[in-house]
Every structure is written in structure tokens, then in C-alpha cells.
Design an enzyme around this catalytic site. Structure first.
Site, PDB file in Angstrom:
ATOM      1  N   ASP A  57       0.821  -1.207   0.000  1.00  0.00           N
ATOM      2  CA  ASP A  57       0.000   0.000   0.000  1.00  0.00           C
ATOM      3  C   ASP A  57       0.858   1.261   0.000  1.00  0.00           C
ATOM      4  O   ASP A  57       2.018   1.252   0.414  1.00  0.00           O
ATOM      5  CB  ASP A  57      -0.912   0.029   1.230  1.00  0.00           C
ATOM      6  CG  ASP A  57      -1.899  -1.124   1.234  1.00  0.00           C
ATOM      7  OD1 ASP A  57      -2.244  -1.592   0.145  1.00  0.00           O
ATOM      8  OD2 ASP A  57      -2.306  -1.538   2.333  1.00  0.00           O
ATOM      9  N   TYR A  58       0.244   2.350  -0.412  1.00  0.00           N
ATOM     10  CA  TYR A  58       0.902   3.672  -0.455  1.00  0.00           C
ATOM     11  C   TYR A  58       1.568   4.002   0.881  1.00  0.00           C
ATOM     12  O   TYR A  58       2.693   4.485   0.921  1.00  0.00           O
ATOM     13  CB  TYR A  58      -0.158   4.724  -0.794  1.00  0.00           C
ATOM     14  CG  TYR A  58       0.354   6.146  -0.915  1.00  0.00           C
ATOM     15  CD1 TYR A  58       1.034   6.562  -2.048  1.00  0.00           C
ATOM     16  CD2 TYR A  58       0.130   7.063   0.112  1.00  0.00           C
ATOM     17  CE1 TYR A  58       1.491   7.876  -2.168  1.00  0.00           C
ATOM     18  CE2 TYR A  58       0.580   8.373   0.008  1.00  0.00           C
ATOM     19  CZ  TYR A  58       1.259   8.770  -1.140  1.00  0.00           C
ATOM     20  OH  TYR A  58       1.710  10.065  -1.254  1.00  0.00           O
TER      21      TYR A  58
END
Length: 243
Positions: free
Chosen positions: A102-103
Site C-alpha cells: 500500500d501507499y
């Protein structure tokens, strides 16, 4: 000589299964001749085209990246945000991430231009262990951690059993540091697992992928995998896939 579908997969055009579909649909040519049968083998000198576009034969490359937070696990982003391939400026091969982080998640991410290898590691039957360290809000009860160990039901189904270890906790700040090992790769899986027991993840890092670690790397740094490491990963994924 190599099978045609393997050459297409290694070029990063599609997975081997998808490459087989392209061949059967008559969308692949070898030296100008349409190929529709599986099992055809080609040499390095043969001209292979997919949808009338010649594929570029590249040497397979394999990298381990220490992904920082605030980076997209993709080769491009329509919002102009930093992506993982930005850390490989100047590399002639067209690499892509195997799976994603994820970011807001940091840690170990593999990248390659070998579609077959990537597909093998990401296959649901592949049980290569991934180890994360999470900082969570609140201090989970032992019985809630045991729920994660047994597998917990999420909106997309019950998770496989996980290994969970409480590393430390701070009652004053109401936070805990927990190590969790899984072998699945669902979207935001670790975060959703902790949310399911009532504890939001404040910080998340992937520390290990199989036997690979981040030792010797700082955030944003990468190294090439050795041929032996690639062979070990491939063997581990194929072995668990037989179970």
C-alpha cells in the site's frame, strides 16, 4: 529453444496462461506466420509478434526494493505520485512490481520483468511467507490475536491462519508493536485483519519475503537478487503449490 508462451510471459506481455490464450486466438506470429498451436518453441533469433507488435527480448532481471512510505506500487500513476519504478531510473529493462504494498506501507517489494516468475509467486497456491511489523492503536487482547492466528473472516472471505507475536506495547500511548506472518496477498490484508479485531494500523512495514530480508538496505535503496535467490524463490513457490 523455449516455448512460445514462456517467451511472451518473460517479456512482460502477459502471464503464461494469458499468453496461451493469445496464441490460440491467433494473435501471435513467429517470423510472420500466425501460430495457433501450443507447444511451439522459438530461438533467440526468431521474430515474435503479439497483436502485430514485435516483442522485445530482454534478459530477465530480479530486484529487491526497500519501498518507502508514500510511494505507489506501480509503474505509473495518473496523479503524478512517485512510483516504485522511479527508483530504477536508467534501467533498460521494463520491470514491474510482484504484488504490491500500500501507499502508506513500507518494506520489502520484489520487481522483475519475468512475467512467469511473477505469476508463480502471486498464485493463490503459492504459500511464500510474508512477515510484517505493525504498530497498532490500542493493545490487543491475547484472545483477539488468537483469532488472527486461526484465521478471521473479512468481507472477501476467511483468512488463512497467521503467525502473530506481540513485540512490545505502551500502555500510556495506547499502542502496540506486533509481528504478523501471512502467505496470502489480498488488498490491504494486514490492515483489514487488525481492523477486524478493533485495532487500526498506524504504521506497517514488510520485513521479510520468504527468506529475503531488508538487511543492508535503507528506504529507497534496492539490490539485484542473486541467481541462487531466484532459484530458491521459484522452488519454494512451486513446492507449496503442490500441497
Amino acid at each position: 529453444m523455449e516455448r512460445l508462451q514462456k517467451v511472451i510471459a518473460r517479456a512482460g506481455i502477459a502471464s503464461r496462461r494469458k499468453a496461451e490464450e493469445l496464441i490460440k486466438e491467433g494473435r501471435v506470429k513467429v517470423n510472420g506466420k500466425i501460430i495457433t498451436e501450443l507447444g511451439v518453441k522459438v530461438t533467440a533469433s526468431d521474430r515474435v509478434e503479439v497483436n502485430e507488435i514485435p516483442i522485445e527480448r530482454e534478459e530477465s532481471v530480479y530486484f529487491l526494493l526497500y519501498k518507502p512510505r508514500g510511494v505507489i506500487s506501480s509503474v505509473s500513476d495518473d496523479k503524478g505520485r512517485k512510483v516504485v519504478t522511479d527508483f530504477f531510473a536508467g534501467l533498460k529493462e521494463r520491470i514491474f512490481p510482484i504484488g504490491r504494498l500500500d501507499y502508506d506501507t513500507s518494506g520489502l517489494l520484489l520487481l522483475t520483468n519475468d512475467g512467469e516468475f511473477a505469476n508463480l509467486l502471486m498464485h493463490p497456491r503459492s504459500e511464500v511467507e510474508k512477515v510484517y511489523v505493525a504498530k497498532v492503536k490500542g493493545v490487543p487482547l491475547k484472545e483477539n490475536l488468537r483469532k488472527l492466528e486461526k484465521g478471521i473472516r473479512l468481507e472477501d472471505g476467511k483468512t488463512a491462519p497467521a503467525k502473530v507475536k506481540m513485540l512490545s506495547f505502551d500502555k500510556k500511548k495506547e499502542t502496540a508493536i506486533i509481528e504478523i506472518s501471512i502467505h496470502e496477498g489480498r488488498n490491504r490484508q494486514v490492515r483489514r485483519m487488525f481492523e477486524a479485531i478493533g485495532h487500526d494500523v498506524l504504521k506497517l512495514k514488510r520485513e521479510r519475503y520468504g527468506f529475503l530480508t531488508l538487511n543492508g538496505l535503507k528506504a529507497g535503496e534496492a539490490r539485484e537478487l542473486t541467481p541462487h535467490e531466484v532459484k530458491q524463490l521459484r522452488a519454494a513457490a512451486m513446492e507449496t503449490g503442490k500441497k
